[in-house]
Write a protein that holds these residues in place. Sequence first.
Motif, PDB file in Angstrom:
ATOM      1  N   LYS A  56      22.643 -19.630 -27.216  1.00 27.01           N
ATOM      2  CA  LYS A  56      23.323 -20.171 -28.625  1.00 27.01           C
ATOM      3  C   LYS A  56      23.864 -18.983 -29.522  1.00 27.01           C
ATOM      4  N   GLY A  68      22.542 -31.285 -33.697  1.00 19.12           N
ATOM      5  CA  GLY A  68      22.558 -29.853 -34.061  1.00 19.12           C
ATOM      6  C   GLY A  68      22.394 -29.015 -33.053  1.00 19.12           C
ATOM      7  N   ALA A  69      21.847 -27.932 -33.016  1.00 18.81           N
ATOM      8  CA  ALA A  69      21.487 -26.883 -32.132  1.00 18.81           C
ATOM      9  C   ALA A  69      20.647 -27.479 -30.837  1.00 18.81           C
ATOM     10  N   GLN A  70      19.506 -28.338 -31.304  1.00 15.83           N
ATOM     11  CA  GLN A  70      18.641 -28.890 -30.041  1.00 15.83           C
ATOM     12  C   GLN A  70      19.415 -30.222 -29.865  1.00 15.83           C
ATOM     13  N   ASP A  71      20.666 -30.314 -29.149  1.00 15.67           N
ATOM     14  CA  ASP A  71      21.092 -31.633 -29.238  1.00 15.67           C
ATOM     15  C   ASP A  71      21.072 -32.030 -27.589  1.00 15.67           C
ATOM     16  N   PRO A  80      25.210 -35.039 -30.221  1.00 18.44           N
ATOM     17  CA  PRO A  80      25.686 -33.901 -31.190  1.00 18.44           C
ATOM     18  C   PRO A  80      25.043 -34.054 -32.538  1.00 18.44           C
ATOM     19  N   ALA A  81      24.631 -35.225 -33.122  1.00 17.79           N
ATOM     20  CA  ALA A  81      24.067 -35.072 -34.301  1.00 17.79           C
ATOM     21  C   ALA A  81      23.009 -34.592 -34.542  1.00 17.79           C
TER      22      ALA A  81
END
Length: 411
Positions: free
Chosen positions: A207, A271-274, A268-269
């Motif tokens: 990331k 965030g980073a942990q999608d 996608p909603a």
Amino acid sequence: MISRIKGTEDTIEESWLWEWIEERFKGVATNFGFTQIRTPTFEATELFDRGVGNETDIVQKEMYTFEDKGGRSITLRPEGTAPVMRAFIEHNLSSKGLPQKLFYYGPMFRYEKPQSGRLREFHQFGAELIGSALPIADVFVISMAIEMLNSVGLTNFKLKINSTGDENCRPEYVKALKDYYRDLLPKLCDDCKVRYERNVLRLLDCKKDAEYAKDAPKITDYLCNDCKTHFDTLKRYLDELDIEYEVDPSIVRGLDYYTRTVFEFKYPALGAQDAIGGGGRYDRLIEELGGSKTPSVGFAFGIERIILALKMENKIPESKGIDIYVIAVDDAQRMESLKIAKALSKFFRVDVDIMGRNLKGQFSQASKENARFVIVIGEEEIKEGLYTVKNMKSGEQKRVRFSDIIEMVKA
């Protein structure tokens, strides 16, 4: 006060939701011909060193490993596939014919920084299709995974796929990737500097350094003819089934055992942990663990992230509650209410007051437990053999004989 360990959670009021998801996932897996397997929560550390890969982040930094009283190195399982393959070999499941289709559900353990959607004890529902090298097997498990997400009402997810090649074409790609990243090394995060030497593919899904991965060589440009044919066939089958997908060259997964097909379900909603789930093909894993070469493909969902996604879509179903709450008008009828509750518990989810509440308090408790019906037991009801049954949603109530209560509630 003794508190829970950091990175773990107590599931109390939402335990019914976990059961609801598990029931639906199990139902879909069963309909696709899978049977359940349960493996121990801890295994010999060697299983994950050899299976997951000694150079992966999981083995290097995230495993809970300890020495038991017998001096053996033991690890709490960080993922579910390697234990299932160990069991497949140990119990000679290939003798029962191929393919073997197995699903599992349970806790996994990784020492990671706790955050939303990432815990140190987390839960996965996974499935493994063992024995087929054909791309149709990949599509089979992907379509089952999609059916599972549909079964709990999730819609806003995306399927991303890629191919990681095999032992014939991957070395050339690894060399190209190292050549690309060599001049970028001073700019990379500390973890990626280590990954560059140990597992350069992992740089693609970092990331922190995502900006550099955009221009990195794509593995799909380096696939050998067999891997390219496999991947092209996979895409054609997905198209024929009207399954939407996106080819994403950054999808490599974090485990060494993957070959050819890899995929992830993204939400996608979050965030980073999608990533709410993912998997792929691991044609050499069983051989590396001491069995015969047996091509396989599988996937797993993270239950905690599934729940987060359901909450974002407002798809949390209403709690089941109980079917019947049996109310005693006063103390004289308490034993009779218990007898009625005991008889009805053979057919329904039933509760009865054991706290000595008054009539109003019992009705209040029935509402808290989301009871569909209440049955009122009073002196008159016992004498006449007629019981007042109230529908808690509609407010309608009737006096019926005990023998009719069962049919009434069922209806």
